[in-house]
Design a protein around this motif. Structure first.
Motif, PDB file in Angstrom:
ATOM      1  N   ALA A   1      -3.175  -0.568 -11.610  1.00 37.08           N
ATOM      2  CA  ALA A   1      -3.958  -1.657 -11.010  1.00 37.08           C
ATOM      3  C   ALA A   1      -5.194  -1.952 -11.856  1.00 37.08           C
ATOM      4  O   ALA A   1      -5.777  -1.057 -12.470  1.00 37.08           O
ATOM      5  N   GLN A   2      -5.562  -3.220 -11.890  1.00 37.21           N
ATOM      6  CA  GLN A   2      -6.756  -3.655 -12.614  1.00 37.21           C
ATOM      7  C   GLN A   2      -7.902  -3.846 -11.611  1.00 37.21           C
ATOM      8  O   GLN A   2      -7.670  -4.009 -10.410  1.00 37.21           O
ATOM      9  N   ASP A   3      -9.108  -3.879 -12.132  1.00 32.97           N
ATOM     10  CA  ASP A   3     -10.249  -4.140 -11.240  1.00 32.97           C
ATOM     11  C   ASP A   3     -10.036  -5.455 -10.494  1.00 32.97           C
ATOM     12  O   ASP A   3     -10.409  -5.590  -9.325  1.00 32.97           O
ATOM     13  N   GLY A   4      -9.420  -6.417 -11.178  1.00 36.39           N
ATOM     14  CA  GLY A   4      -9.189  -7.724 -10.576  1.00 36.39           C
ATOM     15  C   GLY A   4      -8.155  -7.719  -9.460  1.00 36.39           C
ATOM     16  O   GLY A   4      -7.957  -8.723  -8.780  1.00 36.39           O
ATOM     17  N   ASP A   5      -7.485  -6.586  -9.264  1.00 40.49           N
ATOM     18  CA  ASP A   5      -6.503  -6.471  -8.178  1.00 40.49           C
ATOM     19  C   ASP A   5      -7.146  -5.994  -6.874  1.00 40.49           C
ATOM     20  O   ASP A   5      -6.445  -5.806  -5.871  1.00 40.49           O
ATOM     21  N   ALA A   6      -8.454  -5.818  -6.898  1.00 38.91           N
ATOM     22  CA  ALA A   6      -9.122  -5.241  -5.717  1.00 38.91           C
ATOM     23  C   ALA A   6      -8.878  -6.069  -4.458  1.00 38.91           C
ATOM     24  O   ALA A   6      -8.621  -5.514  -3.379  1.00 38.91           O
ATOM     25  N   GLU A   7      -8.927  -7.387  -4.579  1.00 41.87           N
ATOM     26  CA  GLU A   7      -8.736  -8.222  -3.395  1.00 41.87           C
ATOM     27  C   GLU A   7      -7.304  -8.060  -2.854  1.00 41.87           C
ATOM     28  O   GLU A   7      -7.095  -7.914  -1.641  1.00 41.87           O
ATOM     29  N   LEU A   8      -6.340  -8.075  -3.755  1.00 36.87           N
ATOM     30  CA  LEU A   8      -4.948  -7.885  -3.335  1.00 36.87           C
ATOM     31  C   LEU A   8      -4.778  -6.539  -2.643  1.00 36.87           C
ATOM     32  O   LEU A   8      -4.160  -6.442  -1.566  1.00 36.87           O
ATOM     33  N   LEU A   9      -5.321  -5.500  -3.237  1.00 33.65           N
ATOM     34  CA  LEU A   9      -5.167  -4.161  -2.651  1.00 33.65           C
ATOM     35  C   LEU A   9      -5.817  -4.098  -1.281  1.00 33.65           C
ATOM     36  O   LEU A   9      -5.281  -3.479  -0.347  1.00 33.65           O
ATOM     37  N   GLY A  10      -6.948  -4.745  -1.139  1.00 35.64           N
ATOM     38  CA  GLY A  10      -7.605  -4.796   0.167  1.00 35.64           C
ATOM     39  C   GLY A  10      -6.744  -5.518   1.200  1.00 35.64           C
ATOM     40  O   GLY A  10      -6.652  -5.090   2.353  1.00 35.64           O
ATOM     41  N   LYS A  11      -6.116  -6.593   0.767  1.00 36.52           N
ATOM     42  CA  LYS A  11      -5.263  -7.350   1.694  1.00 36.52           C
ATOM     43  C   LYS A  11      -4.085  -6.511   2.182  1.00 36.52           C
ATOM     44  O   LYS A  11      -3.656  -6.637   3.334  1.00 36.52           O
ATOM     45  N   LEU A  12      -3.556  -5.664   1.307  1.00 37.91           N
ATOM     46  CA  LEU A  12      -2.439  -4.808   1.729  1.00 37.91           C
ATOM     47  C   LEU A  12      -2.876  -3.860   2.842  1.00 37.91           C
ATOM     48  O   LEU A  12      -2.135  -3.625   3.811  1.00 37.91           O
ATOM     49  N   LEU A  13      -4.078  -3.329   2.729  1.00 37.11           N
ATOM     50  CA  LEU A  13      -4.589  -2.432   3.782  1.00 37.11           C
ATOM     51  C   LEU A  13      -4.831  -3.187   5.082  1.00 37.11           C
ATOM     52  O   LEU A  13      -4.559  -2.684   6.175  1.00 37.11           O
ATOM     53  N   ILE A  14      -5.318  -4.407   4.958  1.00 36.17           N
ATOM     54  CA  ILE A  14      -5.525  -5.224   6.166  1.00 36.17           C
ATOM     55  C   ILE A  14      -4.181  -5.539   6.823  1.00 36.17           C
ATOM     56  O   ILE A  14      -4.063  -5.534   8.058  1.00 36.17           O
ATOM     57  N   MET A  15      -3.157  -5.757   6.010  1.00 34.47           N
ATOM     58  CA  MET A  15      -1.818  -5.977   6.577  1.00 34.47           C
ATOM     59  C   MET A  15      -1.324  -4.719   7.287  1.00 34.47           C
ATOM     60  O   MET A  15      -0.684  -4.812   8.349  1.00 34.47           O
ATOM     61  N   ALA A  16      -1.614  -3.565   6.726  1.00 33.54           N
ATOM     62  CA  ALA A  16      -1.237  -2.310   7.397  1.00 33.54           C
ATOM     63  C   ALA A  16      -1.964  -2.208   8.733  1.00 33.54           C
ATOM     64  O   ALA A  16      -1.362  -1.853   9.759  1.00 33.54           O
ATOM     65  N   ARG A  17      -3.229  -2.543   8.749  1.00 35.33           N
ATOM     66  CA  ARG A  17      -4.001  -2.530   9.998  1.00 35.33           C
ATOM     67  C   ARG A  17      -3.364  -3.453  11.032  1.00 35.33           C
ATOM     68  O   ARG A  17      -3.173  -3.075  12.196  1.00 35.33           O
ATOM     69  N   ASP A  18      -3.029  -4.654  10.610  1.00 40.31           N
ATOM     70  CA  ASP A  18      -2.473  -5.635  11.548  1.00 40.31           C
ATOM     71  C   ASP A  18      -1.091  -5.221  12.050  1.00 40.31           C
ATOM     72  O   ASP A  18      -0.763  -5.427  13.217  1.00 40.31           O
TER      73      ASP A  18
ATOM     74  N   ILE B   1       2.765   0.487  -0.005  1.00 40.85           N
ATOM     75  CA  ILE B   1       2.111   1.406   0.928  1.00 40.85           C
ATOM     76  C   ILE B   1       3.129   1.782   2.003  1.00 40.85           C
ATOM     77  O   ILE B   1       3.698   0.902   2.655  1.00 40.85           O
ATOM     78  N   HIS B   2       3.358   3.068   2.172  1.00 37.74           N
ATOM     79  CA  HIS B   2       4.167   3.539   3.302  1.00 37.74           C
ATOM     80  C   HIS B   2       3.286   3.575   4.544  1.00 37.74           C
ATOM     81  O   HIS B   2       2.158   4.086   4.499  1.00 37.74           O
ATOM     82  N   LEU B   3       3.799   3.081   5.649  1.00 42.09           N
ATOM     83  CA  LEU B   3       3.133   3.239   6.949  1.00 42.09           C
ATOM     84  C   LEU B   3       4.083   4.036   7.836  1.00 42.09           C
ATOM     85  O   LEU B   3       5.200   3.605   8.109  1.00 42.09           O
ATOM     86  N   LEU B   4       3.629   5.215   8.210  1.00 43.74           N
ATOM     87  CA  LEU B   4       4.453   6.141   8.997  1.00 43.74           C
ATOM     88  C   LEU B   4       3.791   6.397  10.337  1.00 43.74           C
ATOM     89  O   LEU B   4       2.568   6.609  10.407  1.00 43.74           O
ATOM     90  N   SER B   5       4.612   6.412  11.390  1.00 44.00           N
ATOM     91  CA  SER B   5       4.056   6.643  12.716  1.00 44.00           C
ATOM     92  C   SER B   5       5.158   7.064  13.670  1.00 44.00           C
ATOM     93  O   SER B   5       6.343   6.999  13.334  1.00 44.00           O
ATOM     94  N   GLY B   6       4.749   7.517  14.867  1.00 45.54           N
ATOM     95  CA  GLY B   6       5.708   7.801  15.930  1.00 45.54           C
ATOM     96  C   GLY B   6       6.058   9.259  16.079  1.00 45.54           C
ATOM     97  O   GLY B   6       6.919   9.614  16.880  1.00 45.54           O
ATOM     98  N   ARG B   7       5.428  10.110  15.293  1.00 42.44           N
ATOM     99  CA  ARG B   7       5.624  11.554  15.463  1.00 42.44           C
ATOM    100  C   ARG B   7       4.371  12.266  14.964  1.00 42.44           C
ATOM    101  O   ARG B   7       3.598  11.698  14.167  1.00 42.44           O
TER     102      ARG B   7
END
Ligand code: AMP
Length: 116
Positions: free
Chosen positions: A57-74, A103-109
Motif C-alpha cells: 500500500a502507498q501513503d495515497g491509499d490511506a483513504e481507500l484503506l479507511g473506507k474498507l474499515l468503515i465498510m467493515a463497521r457498517d 479484510i476478513h470479518l469473522l464473527s458468531g463464535r
C-alpha cells in the motif's frame, strides 16, 4: 503467488467472471462470503482496485484503506454483530493465499487469543 499481470480470483469475482456470494458492493469494494468460512459469519471486504497486500500500500491509499474499515463497521452494524474480528494476512507466513488485499470479518463464535 500470482504475478501482478495475472488476474486474482477476487478480480474475477469483481468482474463477474466467476460467481461468488456478493453481499454488498459499492464503488470502492465488494463484500463476499468466504467460500471456506472459519466462523459462522466470515466475510471478505475486497477493494475493487487491487493492492497486492498491505505492505504494498502507498501513503495515497490511506483513504481507500479507511473506507474498507468503515465498510467493515457498517457490515457488522447491519448484521447486528457486537463481537467480531478483522484480519489482514500479509505474506505466506501469515496465511495469505490470495495476493489481493482483503479484510476478513469473522464473527458468531468465541475467538481465542493469540490467534494460531
Ligand atoms: P487469505 O488466505 O488471507 O489470502 O484469504 C483468502 C480467502 O479467500 C480464504 O479465506 C479463502 O477461503 C477465500 N476464498 C478463496 N477463493 C474464494 C472464492 N472463490 N469465493 C470466496 N472466498 C474465497
Amino acid at each position: 503467488m500470482a504475478s501482478v499481470e495475472e488476474k486474482t480470483i477476487f478480480e474475477k469475482i469483481i468482474s463477474r467472471e466467476i460467481p461468488a456470494d456478493i453481499v454488498f458492493e459499492n464503488d470502492v469494494a465488494v463484500i463476499i462470503r468466504d467460500i471456506n468460512p472459519q466462523a459462522p459469519v466470515h466475510a471478505l471486504i475486497i477493494p475493487k482496485r487491487r493492492i497486492d497486500r498491505i505492505e504494498a500500500a502507498q501513503d495515497g491509499d490511506a483513504e481507500l484503506l479507511g473506507k474498507l474499515l468503515i465498510m467493515a463497521r457498517d457490515f457488522a452494524k447491519s448484521h447486528n454483530l457486537t463481537g467480531f474480528r478483522l484480519v489482514v494476512n500479509n505474506g505466506r507466513q501469515a496465511g495469505e493465499t490470495v495476493p489481493h488485499l482483503h479484510i476478513h470479518l469473522l464473527s458468531g463464535r468465541p475467538m481465542a487469543w493469540p490467534p494460531g
